[in-house]
Design a protein around this motif. Structure first.
Motif, PDB file in Angstrom:
ATOM      1  N   UNK A   1       0.833  -1.199   0.000  1.00 17.38           N
ATOM      2  CA  UNK A   1       0.000   0.000   0.000  1.00 17.38           C
ATOM      3  C   UNK A   1       0.871   1.255   0.000  1.00 17.38           C
ATOM      4  N   UNK A   2       1.912   1.260   0.875  1.00 15.66           N
ATOM      5  CA  UNK A   2       2.815   2.409   0.934  1.00 15.66           C
ATOM      6  C   UNK A   2       3.560   2.587  -0.377  1.00 15.66           C
ATOM      7  N   UNK A   3       3.936   1.462  -0.982  1.00 11.86           N
ATOM      8  CA  UNK A   3       4.652   1.527  -2.258  1.00 11.86           C
ATOM      9  C   UNK A   3       3.780   2.168  -3.336  1.00 11.86           C
ATOM     10  N   UNK A   4       2.500   1.828  -3.361  1.00 14.67           N
ATOM     11  CA  UNK A   4       1.608   2.386  -4.373  1.00 14.67           C
ATOM     12  C   UNK A   4       1.337   3.862  -4.120  1.00 14.67           C
ATOM     13  N   UNK A   5       1.230   4.263  -2.846  1.00 10.94           N
ATOM     14  CA  UNK A   5       1.075   5.690  -2.532  1.00 10.94           C
ATOM     15  C   UNK A   5       2.307   6.468  -2.975  1.00 10.94           C
ATOM     16  N   UNK A   6       3.485   5.876  -2.753  1.00 12.18           N
ATOM     17  CA  UNK A   6       4.712   6.515  -3.205  1.00 12.18           C
ATOM     18  C   UNK A   6       4.750   6.613  -4.723  1.00 12.18           C
ATOM     19  N   UNK A   7       4.256   5.565  -5.402  1.00 12.09           N
ATOM     20  CA  UNK A   7       4.183   5.587  -6.866  1.00 12.09           C
ATOM     21  C   UNK A   7       3.288   6.721  -7.349  1.00 12.09           C
ATOM     22  N   UNK A   8       2.131   6.888  -6.699  1.00 12.28           N
ATOM     23  CA  UNK A   8       1.219   7.983  -7.071  1.00 12.28           C
ATOM     24  C   UNK A   8       1.915   9.334  -6.886  1.00 12.28           C
ATOM     25  N   UNK A   9       2.638   9.482  -5.761  1.00  8.15           N
ATOM     26  CA  UNK A   9       3.367  10.733  -5.514  1.00  8.15           C
ATOM     27  C   UNK A   9       4.403  10.992  -6.605  1.00  8.15           C
ATOM     28  N   UNK A  10       5.148   9.960  -6.981  1.00  6.50           N
ATOM     29  CA  UNK A  10       6.187  10.108  -8.019  1.00  6.50           C
ATOM     30  C   UNK A  10       5.560  10.504  -9.352  1.00  6.50           C
ATOM     31  N   UNK A  11       4.439   9.863  -9.721  1.00  8.66           N
ATOM     32  CA  UNK A  11       3.787  10.175 -10.996  1.00  8.66           C
ATOM     33  C   UNK A  11       3.267  11.613 -10.996  1.00  8.66           C
ATOM     34  N   UNK A  12       2.654  12.031  -9.881  1.00 11.18           N
ATOM     35  CA  UNK A  12       2.167  13.419  -9.779  1.00 11.18           C
ATOM     36  C   UNK A  12       3.332  14.399  -9.885  1.00 11.18           C
ATOM     37  N   UNK A  13       4.447  14.063  -9.237  1.00  3.96           N
ATOM     38  CA  UNK A  13       5.625  14.929  -9.294  1.00  3.96           C
ATOM     39  C   UNK A  13       6.160  15.021 -10.727  1.00  3.96           C
ATOM     40  N   UNK A  14       6.219  13.885 -11.427  1.00  6.21           N
ATOM     41  CA  UNK A  14       6.711  13.881 -12.813  1.00  6.21           C
ATOM     42  C   UNK A  14       5.800  14.727 -13.703  1.00  6.21           C
ATOM     43  N   UNK A  15       4.483  14.555 -13.540  1.00  6.70           N
ATOM     44  CA  UNK A  15       3.538  15.345 -14.335  1.00  6.70           C
ATOM     45  C   UNK A  15       3.711  16.830 -14.058  1.00  6.70           C
ATOM     46  N   UNK A  16       3.911  17.193 -12.769  1.00  7.93           N
ATOM     47  CA  UNK A  16       4.098  18.603 -12.411  1.00  7.93           C
ATOM     48  C   UNK A  16       5.368  19.167 -13.043  1.00  7.93           C
ATOM     49  N   UNK A  17       6.449  18.382 -13.012  1.00  4.93           N
ATOM     50  CA  UNK A  17       7.720  18.841 -13.594  1.00  4.93           C
ATOM     51  C   UNK A  17       7.582  19.054 -15.095  1.00  4.93           C
TER      52      UNK A  17
END
Length: 379
Positions: A1-17
């Protein structure tokens, strides 16, 4: 679960960049467009001034009105205008505005519309290129991140399943070894009658067989997974093989259930030893999850040159989300620390691999009103 939340954070960060990157590019192209437009206007202003300076020089020597000078030297002025257009790489038109006004109101320089169109076309082309590049690299990077996280999740799941396997194997080894030790110590230190002695010896034999079966499964799984197992293929009566395998379950002392067979002659090309293991695992699983009074039904269906063998039980059933996972190596439903049923997670993996080597498929579905049905399809 934590890994998937971290994945969501990384994807949102990439989209923002990448969104900021795209915004910067678009902002740059808009500034470039304004700069090019202003440069055109500046060049047209310079051309206008230089033509006015030329007329002003002529007027100083000829002492005539600006309009008269223009009419008299119109060819020279037009030629100068053309030369200036070529020098500044711009296309403008020269027109007479006011014949009675002063010099600076006499002529008008208009920039050709195609000049602005060319700049706008370049601007739109650059914008589209930036959009395409940013979207492409965003998808590429996100795909790479998803692939890496998928592999990482697979490794974590495999590590979890291997830990579960070690826990279950430890339990599976410890239980029969403890029973063998207790029976042996009883025989060694106590004087008992022949009937109890025979029971204890039988328990030792049964637990030894259980240990032997466990080790055979582990070794067989290793050999099959490493593609080093040699299948001895021959024509088999599948119905007879299944019934003989079921007889071993029926002979178990605590089993009070029932097998239902649809009598039908079925002959296939297969390896007898490994196929016995397939159906033994499926029957043992049915007994494990449906209990010793379980009802197990075996039926055969010929369809489109294929033989479908259906094995159904009336147990607690399997969650539909687990249908594909149960055939994975070491996989077992639930938590190893709280699970009540014995097993190593190798049974259905072996079933899948053995059937795959026989060019057969297996799938699990819900059995109505309760339980699970395994469908095996032989070509």
């Amino acid at each position: 679960m934590k890994l998937r939340l971290f994945l969501v954070f990384v994807i949102v960060y990439i989209i923002a960049v990448f969104a900021w990157w795209l915004y910067s590019f678009i902002n740059y192209t808009e500034k470039e467009y304004k700069l090019e437009s202003n440069n055109l206007k500046l060049n047209s202003f310079v051309i206008h001034n230089q033509i006015n300076e030329y007329i002003d020089k002529l007027q100083a020597s000829e002492t005539q009105s600006p309009y008269s000078i223009y009419k008299k030297h119109v060819k020279e002025i037009n030629s100068l205008h053309q030369n200036l257009n070529n020098r500044y790489n711009i296309k403008t038109s020269l027109s007479l505005v006011d014949s009675n006004g002063n010099l600076y109101n006499l002529l008008k320089i208009d920039i050709a519309p195609e000049e602005f169109k060319a700049i706008q076309k370049t601007f739109i082309k650059k914008q589209r290129a930036f959009y395409s590049e940013v979207i492409f690299f965003t998808i590429l990077v996100i795909s790479g991140v998803l692939w890496v996280f998928g592999k990482l999740e697979s490794l974590l799941n495999l590590n979890k399943m291997q830990n579960n396997f070690l826990l279950s194997v430890t339990h599976e080894l410890k239980t029969p070894l403890t029973a063998i030790k207790l029976s042996s110590q009883t025989l060694q230190h106590r004087k008992i009658d022949a009937e109890i002695q025979g029971t204890l010896i039988q328990q030792i034999v049964n637990n030894s067989d259980r240990l032997n079966e466990l080790l055979d499964n582990v070794l067989l799984a290793t050999r099959i997974d490493g593609k080093s197992y040699n299948y001895n293929m021959s024509m088999l009566d599948l119905t007879e093989l299944i019934q003989k395998t079921a007889d071993l379950v029926l002979c178990q002392p605590n089993f009070t259930g029932q097998f239902i067979f649809h009598e039908q002659e079925t002959r296939i090309l297969g390896d007898e030893i490994s196929l016995k293991l397939v159906f033994s695992n499926l029957f043992q699983n049915a007994v494990k999850y449906a209990g010793n009074n379980s009802l197990i039904a075996v039926s055969y269906i010929y369809e489109n040159s294929q033989l479908n063998v259906a094995i159904s039980d009336n147990g607690q059933g399997i969650d539909s989300k687990e249908y594909k996972s149960i055939f994975m190596k070491f996989y077992r439903v639930g938590d190893e620390n709280t699970r009540e049923n014995k097993g190593t997670g190798l049974g259905l993996f072996l079933v899948k691999q053995i059937l795959k080597s026989h060019k057969a498929n297996i799938r699990a579905e819900a059995n109505m009103p309760r339980g699970t049905t395994f469908y095996i399809t032989f070509k």
